[in-house]
Design a protein around this motif. Structure first.
Motif, mmCIF file in Angstrom:
data_model
loop_
_atom_site.group_PDB
_atom_site.id
_atom_site.type_symbol
_atom_site.label_atom_id
_atom_site.label_comp_id
_atom_site.label_asym_id
_atom_site.label_seq_id
_atom_site.Cartn_x
_atom_site.Cartn_y
_atom_site.Cartn_z
ATOM 1 N N ALA A 1 12.452 -5.862 4.972
ATOM 2 C CA ALA A 1 11.678 -4.985 4.093
ATOM 3 C C ALA A 1 11.605 -3.572 4.666
ATOM 4 N N SER A 2 11.834 -2.596 3.798
ATOM 5 C CA SER A 2 11.715 -1.188 4.165
ATOM 6 C C SER A 2 10.692 -0.551 3.237
ATOM 7 N N PHE A 3 9.786 0.239 3.812
ATOM 8 C CA PHE A 3 8.675 0.800 3.057
ATOM 9 C C PHE A 3 8.699 2.332 3.114
ATOM 10 N N LEU A 4 8.764 2.952 1.969
ATOM 11 C CA LEU A 4 8.600 4.406 1.893
ATOM 12 C C LEU A 4 7.107 4.650 1.717
ATOM 13 N N LEU A 5 6.460 5.173 2.757
ATOM 14 C CA LEU A 5 4.999 5.253 2.761
ATOM 15 C C LEU A 5 4.473 6.375 1.882
ATOM 16 N N GLY B 1 0.803 -1.219 0.000
ATOM 17 C CA GLY B 1 0.000 0.000 0.000
ATOM 18 C C GLY B 1 0.833 1.264 0.000
ATOM 19 N N ASP B 2 2.143 1.101 0.162
ATOM 20 C CA ASP B 2 3.039 2.244 0.263
ATOM 21 C C ASP B 2 3.416 2.804 -1.107
ATOM 22 N N PHE B 3 4.423 3.649 -1.125
ATOM 23 C CA PHE B 3 4.936 4.213 -2.368
ATOM 24 C C PHE B 3 6.016 3.316 -2.974
ATOM 25 N N LEU B 4 6.973 2.927 -2.141
ATOM 26 C CA LEU B 4 8.129 2.180 -2.640
ATOM 27 C C LEU B 4 8.604 1.228 -1.554
#
Length: 305
Positions: A247-251, A178-181
């Motif tokens: 995992a890293s999420f750019l929201l 659901g995030d950006f990246l």
């Protein structure tokens, strides 16, 4: 090393030559494998982080449960009836030193572990900004006009307890992010990640050590006015073993995200109404639409859908 890869491969050292390939990957796949990123995220740090992650999952359950999340999925996730093979730890916001320190304190991290986690979070945040700038350049937008460094991030480490009985079953259900990246440091040895291509087929993403998988999420589809696709993916149990990923999420921005003005004109009207990540996250959970379908609820009347 077997460098065979079914998804596009982007070389971070080969820009601007890689820009057309990057745009094609975002529009056709919604994901790519990133190589030559070690100036920002060194392979030595990736290896050290993997060791730290494994040690954190070995902690007693009562300590892991201290890892509380402020939004869904940002804290400890125990195995459930839906995902009985999956366990996770995480934090929000990895771009905040205070949040990173709090995460470390919750888990009684040693000084060495804290140092590695802090360095890793900082390196991934820099990598997010570098990738975003390339995406903006590919879309003809000036990256310096967008405050990428202020966008919220989420961090999650994942462990899959695969058994002989679970071979052939899903470790995590089909979903989009659901995030950006998303930047994923996948397991170096154990496969299982699969992405869906535009024909609806699931394509295995085999292990390739010291590389990263980058997924575009629903927020990137909104931001690009529908130009970037959000990749559907899942994790399948291939063998009876432990599988670990980081995992890293750019929201996205803390304020509302909407289609870039440079991509909207009379011939290309705005496809989506503005939304914040938090509003959209709640929409996905309230409707139980986790594979990108919730984007349809954000579409404008002018989108023709």
């Amino acid at each position: 090393m077997d460098t065979k890869c079914s998804i596009p491969v982007i070389d971070l050292h080969d820009f601007p030559n890689q820009l057309p390939k990057l745009m094609a990957a975002c529009e056709e796949w919604g994901c790519f494998r990133l190589i030559n990123h070690h100036e920002v995220l060194p392979s030595s740090l990736m290896s050290e982080m993997k060791s730290v992650v494994r040690s954190l999952f070995d902690l007693p359950v009562e300590i892991k449960r201290r890892n509380l999340g402020v939004i869904a999925g940002s804290g400890y996730v125990a195995p459930t009836a839906t995902n009985p093979l999956y366990e996770a730890l995480g934090l929000y916001d990895m771009a905040s030193l205070r949040d990173v320190e709090n995460f470390c304190s919750q888990l009684d991290a040693s000084r060495h572990q804290r140092d590695i986690i802090t360095k890793y979070a900082g390196a991934v945040h820099k990598l997010f900004i570098r990738i975003e700038e390339k995406l903006a350049e590919g879309l003809g937008v000036k990256g310096e006009d967008i405050a990428f460094e202020n966008w919220s991030c989420q961090f999650r480490i994942n462990k899959y307890h695969f058994t002989s009985e679970s071979v052939g079953s899903p470790g995590v259900q089909i979903h989009t992010d659901g995030d950006f990246l998303t930047v994923l440091q996948d397991d170096d040895d154990v496969g299982g990640l699969e992405v869906m291509d535009k024909s609806g087929r699931f394509i295995p993403v085999d292990p390739w050590p010291n590389t990263l998988i980058v997924n575009l999420g629903d927020m990137a589809t909104v931001w690009s006015n529908g130009r970037f696709c959000n990749v559907k993916h899942r994790v399948q149990c291939k063998e009876a073993t432990i599988r670990v990923s980081i995992a890293s999420f750019l929201l996205g921005p803390r304020e509302a995200i909407k289609p870039l003005a440079a991509l909207v004109d009379a011939d290309h009207p705005s496809v989506y109404v503005p939304t914040t990540y938090e509003e959209y996250r709640k929409l996905r959970y309230s409707t139980n639409l986790h594979a990108g379908e919730a984007l349809e609820l954000l579409q404008t009347s002018s989108s023709g859908n």
